[in-house]
Write a protein that holds these residues in place. Structure first.
Motif, mmCIF file in Angstrom:
data_model
loop_
_atom_site.group_PDB
_atom_site.id
_atom_site.type_symbol
_atom_site.label_atom_id
_atom_site.label_comp_id
_atom_site.label_asym_id
_atom_site.label_seq_id
_atom_site.Cartn_x
_atom_site.Cartn_y
_atom_site.Cartn_z
ATOM 1 N N HIS A 188 0.826 -1.209 0.000
ATOM 2 C CA HIS A 188 0.000 0.000 0.000
ATOM 3 C C HIS A 188 0.861 1.260 0.000
ATOM 4 O O HIS A 188 0.407 2.318 -0.458
ATOM 5 C CB HIS A 188 -0.922 0.009 1.230
ATOM 6 C CG HIS A 188 -2.013 -1.009 1.161
ATOM 7 N ND1 HIS A 188 -3.224 -0.765 0.535
ATOM 8 C CD2 HIS A 188 -2.066 -2.282 1.628
ATOM 9 C CE1 HIS A 188 -3.984 -1.839 0.640
ATOM 10 N NE2 HIS A 188 -3.314 -2.772 1.302
ATOM 11 N N GLU A 189 2.070 1.156 0.523
ATOM 12 C CA GLU A 189 2.903 2.350 0.628
ATOM 13 C C GLU A 189 3.217 2.962 -0.738
ATOM 14 O O GLU A 189 3.382 4.181 -0.849
ATOM 15 C CB GLU A 189 4.206 2.020 1.354
ATOM 16 C CG GLU A 189 4.031 1.696 2.836
ATOM 17 C CD GLU A 189 3.518 0.302 3.078
ATOM 18 O OE1 GLU A 189 3.206 -0.021 4.236
ATOM 19 O OE2 GLU A 189 3.428 -0.456 2.096
ATOM 20 N N LEU A 190 3.318 2.132 -1.765
ATOM 21 C CA LEU A 190 3.615 2.665 -3.099
ATOM 22 C C LEU A 190 2.487 3.562 -3.595
ATOM 23 O O LEU A 190 2.725 4.667 -4.105
ATOM 24 C CB LEU A 190 3.842 1.508 -4.086
ATOM 25 C CG LEU A 190 5.112 0.676 -3.892
ATOM 26 C CD1 LEU A 190 5.149 -0.459 -4.894
ATOM 27 C CD2 LEU A 190 6.347 1.557 -4.030
ATOM 28 N N GLU A 192 0.127 4.964 -1.709
ATOM 29 C CA GLU A 192 -0.021 6.104 -0.811
ATOM 30 C C GLU A 192 1.047 7.156 -1.071
ATOM 31 O O GLU A 192 0.779 8.367 -1.021
ATOM 32 C CB GLU A 192 0.044 5.629 0.639
ATOM 33 C CG GLU A 192 -1.116 4.751 1.054
ATOM 34 C CD GLU A 192 -2.457 5.481 0.942
ATOM 35 O OE1 GLU A 192 -2.475 6.714 1.139
ATOM 36 O OE2 GLU A 192 -3.452 4.810 0.648
ATOM 37 N N ALA A 193 2.266 6.730 -1.359
ATOM 38 C CA ALA A 193 3.325 7.700 -1.664
ATOM 39 C C ALA A 193 3.013 8.469 -2.942
ATOM 40 O O ALA A 193 3.271 9.678 -3.031
ATOM 41 C CB ALA A 193 4.660 6.973 -1.809
ATOM 42 N N ALA A 194 2.451 7.799 -3.927
ATOM 43 C CA ALA A 194 2.078 8.491 -5.160
ATOM 44 C C ALA A 194 0.949 9.494 -4.902
ATOM 45 O O ALA A 194 0.943 10.602 -5.466
ATOM 46 C CB ALA A 194 1.647 7.477 -6.215
ATOM 47 N N ARG A 195 0.008 9.147 -4.033
ATOM 48 C CA ARG A 195 -1.071 10.086 -3.710
ATOM 49 C C ARG A 195 -0.534 11.305 -2.967
ATOM 50 O O ARG A 195 -0.961 12.442 -3.217
ATOM 51 C CB ARG A 195 -2.132 9.382 -2.862
ATOM 52 C CG ARG A 195 -2.972 8.370 -3.621
ATOM 53 C CD ARG A 195 -4.018 7.746 -2.712
ATOM 54 N NE ARG A 195 -4.887 6.829 -3.424
ATOM 55 C CZ ARG A 195 -5.869 6.137 -2.855
ATOM 56 N NH1 ARG A 195 -6.081 6.250 -1.541
ATOM 57 N NH2 ARG A 195 -6.624 5.322 -3.583
ATOM 58 N N ILE A 196 0.403 11.055 -2.054
ATOM 59 C CA ILE A 196 0.986 12.178 -1.314
ATOM 60 C C ILE A 196 1.717 13.127 -2.260
ATOM 61 O O ILE A 196 1.693 14.355 -2.099
ATOM 62 C CB ILE A 196 1.925 11.655 -0.211
ATOM 63 C CG1 ILE A 196 1.113 10.907 0.857
ATOM 64 C CG2 ILE A 196 2.714 12.784 0.420
ATOM 65 C CD1 ILE A 196 1.957 10.243 1.911
ATOM 66 N N ASP A 197 2.363 12.560 -3.279
ATOM 67 C CA ASP A 197 3.068 13.392 -4.254
ATOM 68 C C ASP A 197 2.131 14.087 -5.232
ATOM 69 O O ASP A 197 2.586 14.832 -6.115
ATOM 70 C CB ASP A 197 4.057 12.536 -5.057
ATOM 71 C CG ASP A 197 5.210 12.048 -4.185
ATOM 72 O OD1 ASP A 197 5.447 12.678 -3.135
ATOM 73 O OD2 ASP A 197 5.844 11.038 -4.554
ATOM 74 N N THR A 204 -0.747 7.433 -11.178
ATOM 75 C CA THR A 204 -0.255 6.372 -10.315
ATOM 76 C C THR A 204 -0.153 5.057 -11.072
ATOM 77 O O THR A 204 0.827 4.307 -10.938
ATOM 78 C CB THR A 204 -1.176 6.218 -9.098
ATOM 79 O OG1 THR A 204 -1.256 7.462 -8.397
ATOM 80 C CG2 THR A 204 -0.666 5.136 -8.166
ATOM 81 N N VAL A 208 3.686 4.082 -11.507
ATOM 82 C CA VAL A 208 4.030 3.226 -10.374
ATOM 83 C C VAL A 208 3.620 1.775 -10.609
ATOM 84 O O VAL A 208 4.425 0.849 -10.441
ATOM 85 C CB VAL A 208 3.378 3.763 -9.075
ATOM 86 C CG1 VAL A 208 3.712 2.855 -7.894
ATOM 87 C CG2 VAL A 208 3.834 5.185 -8.804
#
Length: 298
Positions: A188-190, A192-197, A204, A208
């Motif tokens: 999930h971190e991948l 979530e990191a794309a959403r944060i960016d 995404t 990703v």
């Protein structure tokens, strides 16, 4: 002055117990022998039809008969292969024009569906996924007549264009299932990191998810390629011998003469199966690896 003498009793030496010999990993036990015998038996069952196909394809018209199916050719000839190649080559090119686009399009649509249904949850996602999977359990024979009426009403051209559309539509359920199961193993971190960016859903997916989807794409492409290549039912209803795939041409080759030419039929069957055989030889190990990559959830 008395001297005290201490006597030491001799210690009884115990015989050293010999360490057990390590078992040789290559030793043949009864279970291993039975297992190899069973594997050899099933291998022979699979190879017997291949042997009959191969030897019959090199026999002449008088030599290729059911009574001599097990015997080697009395005279080896390549005439059957030349006839099969001349007859089936145009149909093979049409089949390639059909299976390559249908496999790629179905894989891309299944990948997008699998990503949305696994990582971009929305209300009713499970219901949508269930309805998509429902298409896997509908027999083609049950919908072939209304599907034929729909194609006629839409005035779709017969042959390759219609077959591409049908294989894409009927391939979406299985491709969606494979990609959804694979994307559920992605951390999930991948995402979530794309959403944060600030990346949206398409960004995404493109930047990703798509680069790490090669194993599932290999599985889906092989599956779609072989299923579309071996299809005969759609070919009969939505194409003709002039614009149909190789399965239809192979059927016409086998039934086109009053006197059955077994040599040409066997050579045609082997010639028509060469592309799928080549795909499995080249990408077979990636097929198994791609299936296993989505079987364990991280």
């Amino acid at each position: 002055m008395a001297t005290l003498s201490t006597t030491t009793s001799p210690t009884t030496a115990r015989p050293a117990t010999p360490s057990p010999r390590p078992k040789r990993p290559g030793g043949f036990t009864l279970a291993r022998t039975l297992r190899y015998a069973a594997l050899l038996f099933f291998l022979l069952i699979v190879l017997i039809p291949v042997y009959v196909l191969l030897v019959t394809s090199f026999k002449g018209p008088g030599d290729a008969s059911p009574a001599r199916a097990w015997s080697l050719p009395s005279t080896w000839t390549l005439d059957n292969w030349r006839t099969a190649a001349d007859t089936l080559t145009p149909a093979i090119w049409r089949t390639l024009q059909m299976v390559i686009p249908s496999a790629i399009i179905a894989a891309l649509l299944g990948s997008i569906n699998g990503f949305v249904l696994s990582r971009w949850s929305f209300r009713g996602a499970n219901i949508v996924f269930t309805l998509i999977l429902f298409g896997m359990f509908i027999p083609y024979q049950a919908v072939i007549i209304p599907l034929n009426e729909l194609v006629l009403d839409l005035d779709l051209p017969s042959g390759v264009p219609t077959l591409i559309l049908l294989h894409v539509v009927f391939g979406i359920p299985i491709t969606t299932l494979i990609f959804r199961n694979y994307y559920q193993t992605v951390p999930h971190e991948l995402v979530e990191a794309a959403r944060i960016d600030g990346a949206g859903m398409l960004r995404t997916y493109w930047s990703v998810i798509l680069p790490i989807s090669i194993p599932s794409f290999v599985v889906v492409l092989i599956w779609q390629f072989t299923s579309a290549w071996n299809d005969f039912l759609f070919a009969v209803f939505f194409s003709s011998s002039q614009n149909g795939p190789v399965t239809l041409a192979l059927n016409n080759l086998a039934n086109g003469a009053l006197l059955q030419d077994y040599g040409v039929s066997m050579a045609g069957a082997l010639f028509a199966s060469l592309p799928t055989l080549l795909v499995y030889i080249v990408l077979g190990r990636y097929f198994v690896g791609g299936l296993m990559s989505g079987s364990v959830k991280s």
